[in-house]
Enzyme design. Structure first.
Site, PDB file in Angstrom:
ATOM      1  N   TYR A  10     -10.184  17.837  20.994  1.00 18.95           N
ATOM      2  CA  TYR A  10      -8.946  17.239  20.500  1.00 18.95           C
ATOM      3  C   TYR A  10      -9.145  16.469  19.213  1.00 18.95           C
ATOM      4  CZ  TYR A  10      -6.678  18.884  24.647  1.00 18.95           C
ATOM      5  OH  TYR A  10      -6.164  19.717  25.610  1.00 18.95           O
ATOM      6  N   GLU A  55       0.805  -1.211   0.000  1.00 25.03           N
ATOM      7  CA  GLU A  55       0.000   0.000   0.000  1.00 25.03           C
ATOM      8  C   GLU A  55       0.845   1.271   0.000  1.00 25.03           C
ATOM      9  OE1 GLU A  55      -4.054  -1.513   2.147  1.00 25.03           O
ATOM     10  OE2 GLU A  55      -2.392  -1.050   3.480  1.00 25.03           O
ATOM     11  N   HIS A 106      -5.489  -0.803  11.005  1.00 25.63           N
ATOM     12  CA  HIS A 106      -6.807  -1.433  10.927  1.00 25.63           C
ATOM     13  C   HIS A 106      -7.379  -1.581  12.337  1.00 25.63           C
ATOM     14  CE1 HIS A 106      -5.234  -3.668   7.077  1.00 25.63           C
ATOM     15  NE2 HIS A 106      -5.292  -2.345   6.912  1.00 25.63           N
ATOM     16  N   HIS A 157      -1.262   4.309   8.727  1.00 23.41           N
ATOM     17  CA  HIS A 157      -2.443   3.570   8.268  1.00 23.41           C
ATOM     18  C   HIS A 157      -2.536   2.267   9.053  1.00 23.41           C
ATOM     19  CE1 HIS A 157      -5.393   1.427   5.961  1.00 23.41           C
ATOM     20  NE2 HIS A 157      -4.510   0.504   5.618  1.00 23.41           N
ATOM     21  N   HIS A 205     -12.034  -0.835   5.609  1.00 30.06           N
ATOM     22  CA  HIS A 205     -10.574  -0.972   5.593  1.00 30.06           C
ATOM     23  C   HIS A 205      -9.939  -0.299   6.811  1.00 30.06           C
ATOM     24  CE1 HIS A 205      -6.798  -0.905   2.772  1.00 30.06           C
ATOM     25  NE2 HIS A 205      -6.473  -1.153   4.029  1.00 30.06           N
TER      26      HIS A 205
END
Length: 212
Positions: free
Chosen positions: A121, A75, A96, A94, A161
């Protein structure tokens, strides 16, 4: 900006931190940083963020050509897309993580911002969180979508995702990601109960006081 060796070690430490906080699991997720010369360090494919080795982290040119280390995450291309559109970004996270991915699996009437501004925040560190339509993992067409969204947003959520979060440093990107996951957790804890997200004027005040 830190030297390449320091950034490699920082990727190892931050990967372990995210893994130990159960924000990363198995070999899922990837991290990257941009060096002063524009080249990119990105975690290798099929590597666990909890057990990275500094000298095996992949190094790529700004155009995505392989320089050294292990084979990069499949990716890596959407990391490059973020950097193309956000010159100030020096890191991309990134993962999951459970609650954020759960949000990405829901049906949303509006996809321009799929988490309410529950806390100051979240507004300061994450901002609006648009939902990007589903692509299979590794589909290069995702890069075009990520590039377009990155023009206006430092964070986004890939459908079914998980999130992509960028920052001016690896620490900033990691802290923003953690804030996003905590907001997603609050979202499910609150559920159908009546809540009071921040008002538009309060968000404007925050954005004025803490520009991204």
């Amino acid at each position: 900006m830190s030297t390449e060796a320091e950034l490699r070690e920082k990727l190892v430490r931050m990967g372990a931190l995210l893994y130990n906080r159960q924000l990363a699991h198995g070999s899922a997720g990837n991290l990257s940083v941009r060096l002063d010369d524009g080249s990119i360090l990105v975690t290798p494919t099929n590597s666990s963020l909890g057990f990275l080795e500094a000298d095996r982290i992949s190094k790529l040119t700004p155009g995505g050509e392989f320089i050294s280390g292990d084979k990069p995450s499949k990716e890596y291309f959407f990391h490059l897309a973020v950097y193309d559109e956000r010159p100030a970004a020096r890191a991309v996270v990134h993962l999951h993580s459970t609650y954020s991915v759960a949000v990405s699996c829901l049906c949303h009437e509006q996809t321009d911002d799929v988490l309410p501004p529950l806390t100051a925040y979240h507004v300061m560190r994450v901002g609006k969180l648009p939902l990007v339509r589903y692509f299979r993992p590794g589909d290069r067409a995702l890069a075009d979508e990520v590039r377009e969204v990155s023009k206006q947003h430092r964070s986004m959520l890939l459908a079914n995702h998980g999130p992509i979060v960028s920052g001016v440093s690896l620490e900033e990107a990691v802290y923003a990601y953690e804030e996003l996951e905590e907001t997603a957790k609050l979202y499910f804890i609150i559920g159908d109960r009546k809540s009071s997200p921040l008002r538009a004027d309060e968000i404007t005040e925050l954005n004025r006081a803490f520009p991204s």
